[in-house]
Design a protein around this motif. Sequence first.
Motif, mmCIF file in Angstrom:
data_model
loop_
_atom_site.group_PDB
_atom_site.id
_atom_site.type_symbol
_atom_site.label_atom_id
_atom_site.label_comp_id
_atom_site.label_asym_id
_atom_site.label_seq_id
_atom_site.Cartn_x
_atom_site.Cartn_y
_atom_site.Cartn_z
ATOM 1 N N ILE A 239 0.722 5.154 6.786
ATOM 2 C CA ILE A 239 -0.071 6.112 7.542
ATOM 3 C C ILE A 239 -1.491 5.999 6.999
ATOM 4 O O ILE A 239 -1.704 6.069 5.786
ATOM 5 N N TYR A 240 -2.455 5.799 7.903
ATOM 6 C CA TYR A 240 -3.829 5.596 7.472
ATOM 7 C C TYR A 240 -4.797 6.413 8.329
ATOM 8 O O TYR A 240 -4.470 6.833 9.441
ATOM 9 N N CYS A 241 -5.992 6.608 7.801
ATOM 10 C CA CYS A 241 -7.038 7.340 8.505
ATOM 11 C C CYS A 241 -7.776 6.383 9.442
ATOM 12 O O CYS A 241 -8.234 5.316 9.013
ATOM 13 N N LYS A 242 -7.878 6.770 10.704
ATOM 14 C CA LYS A 242 -8.564 5.919 11.676
ATOM 15 C C LYS A 242 -10.059 5.819 11.376
ATOM 16 O O LYS A 242 -10.692 4.823 11.673
ATOM 17 N N SER A 243 -10.631 6.820 10.759
ATOM 18 C CA SER A 243 -12.065 6.850 10.501
ATOM 19 C C SER A 243 -12.478 5.999 9.299
ATOM 20 O O SER A 243 -13.346 5.145 9.404
ATOM 21 N N CYS A 244 -11.857 6.233 8.137
ATOM 22 C CA CYS A 244 -12.318 5.549 6.914
ATOM 23 C C CYS A 244 -11.345 4.478 6.404
ATOM 24 O O CYS A 244 -11.676 3.731 5.508
ATOM 25 N N GLY A 245 -10.121 4.419 6.963
ATOM 26 C CA GLY A 245 -9.160 3.394 6.558
ATOM 27 C C GLY A 245 -8.324 3.744 5.341
ATOM 28 O O GLY A 245 -7.498 2.948 4.903
ATOM 29 N N TYR A 246 -8.514 4.925 4.778
ATOM 30 C CA TYR A 246 -7.751 5.342 3.597
ATOM 31 C C TYR A 246 -6.255 5.380 3.930
ATOM 32 O O TYR A 246 -5.856 5.918 4.955
ATOM 33 N N ILE A 247 -5.424 4.791 3.066
ATOM 34 C CA ILE A 247 -3.971 4.807 3.266
ATOM 35 C C ILE A 247 -3.409 6.031 2.557
ATOM 36 O O ILE A 247 -3.512 6.152 1.339
ATOM 37 N N LEU A 248 -2.802 6.924 3.344
ATOM 38 C CA LEU A 248 -2.263 8.163 2.797
ATOM 39 C C LEU A 248 -0.870 7.978 2.225
ATOM 40 O O LEU A 248 -0.501 8.627 1.254
ATOM 41 N N GLU A 249 -0.062 7.133 2.858
ATOM 42 C CA GLU A 249 1.304 6.903 2.377
ATOM 43 C C GLU A 249 1.814 5.574 2.896
ATOM 44 O O GLU A 249 1.357 5.074 3.913
ATOM 45 N N SER A 250 2.747 5.013 2.165
ATOM 46 C CA SER A 250 3.476 3.817 2.585
ATOM 47 C C SER A 250 4.949 4.095 2.385
ATOM 48 O O SER A 250 5.329 4.807 1.458
ATOM 49 N N TYR A 251 5.769 3.563 3.282
ATOM 50 C CA TYR A 251 7.203 3.807 3.188
ATOM 51 C C TYR A 251 7.973 2.686 3.878
ATOM 52 O O TYR A 251 7.420 1.956 4.691
ATOM 53 N N LYS B 134 -0.263 5.225 12.385
ATOM 54 C CA LYS B 134 0.776 4.470 11.691
ATOM 55 C C LYS B 134 0.491 2.991 11.903
ATOM 56 O O LYS B 134 0.123 2.572 13.008
ATOM 57 N N GLY B 135 0.638 2.201 10.848
ATOM 58 C CA GLY B 135 0.459 0.758 10.946
ATOM 59 C C GLY B 135 1.492 0.036 10.109
ATOM 60 O O GLY B 135 2.185 0.639 9.292
ATOM 61 N N ILE B 136 1.619 -1.265 10.343
ATOM 62 C CA ILE B 136 2.515 -2.089 9.540
ATOM 63 C C ILE B 136 1.681 -2.966 8.622
ATOM 64 O O ILE B 136 0.537 -3.289 8.938
ATOM 65 N N ILE B 137 2.232 -3.328 7.496
ATOM 66 C CA ILE B 137 1.539 -4.193 6.546
ATOM 67 C C ILE B 137 1.971 -5.628 6.829
ATOM 68 O O ILE B 137 3.158 -5.921 6.875
ATOM 69 N N ARG B 138 1.004 -6.505 7.027
ATOM 70 C CA ARG B 138 1.301 -7.906 7.339
ATOM 71 C C ARG B 138 0.780 -8.808 6.243
ATOM 72 O O ARG B 138 -0.212 -8.503 5.594
#
Length: 66
Positions: free
Chosen positions: A45-57, A17-21
């Motif tokens: 929610i993002y993938c630690k390996s490739c950085g793909y963002i799966l969802e934002s909320y 999980k990360g925040i958008i800045r």
Amino acid sequence: MSQQVDCPKCGNKELKKGIIRAALSVVHMFPENNPRSKSSPISSIYCKSCGYILESYIDHPERLED
């Protein structure tokens, strides 16, 4: 967080999980009809390996009530 257990792009199972800045602050969502009212941070929610963002909320949807 969704029920997704692996990245649809690379298959990695380590999601984070990360925040958008934006520059020096966190990006917030505001109600469209009242942009000066209460807001909520946006997380992803993002993938630690490739950085793909799966969802934002938004973290606190109750704050965006009209």
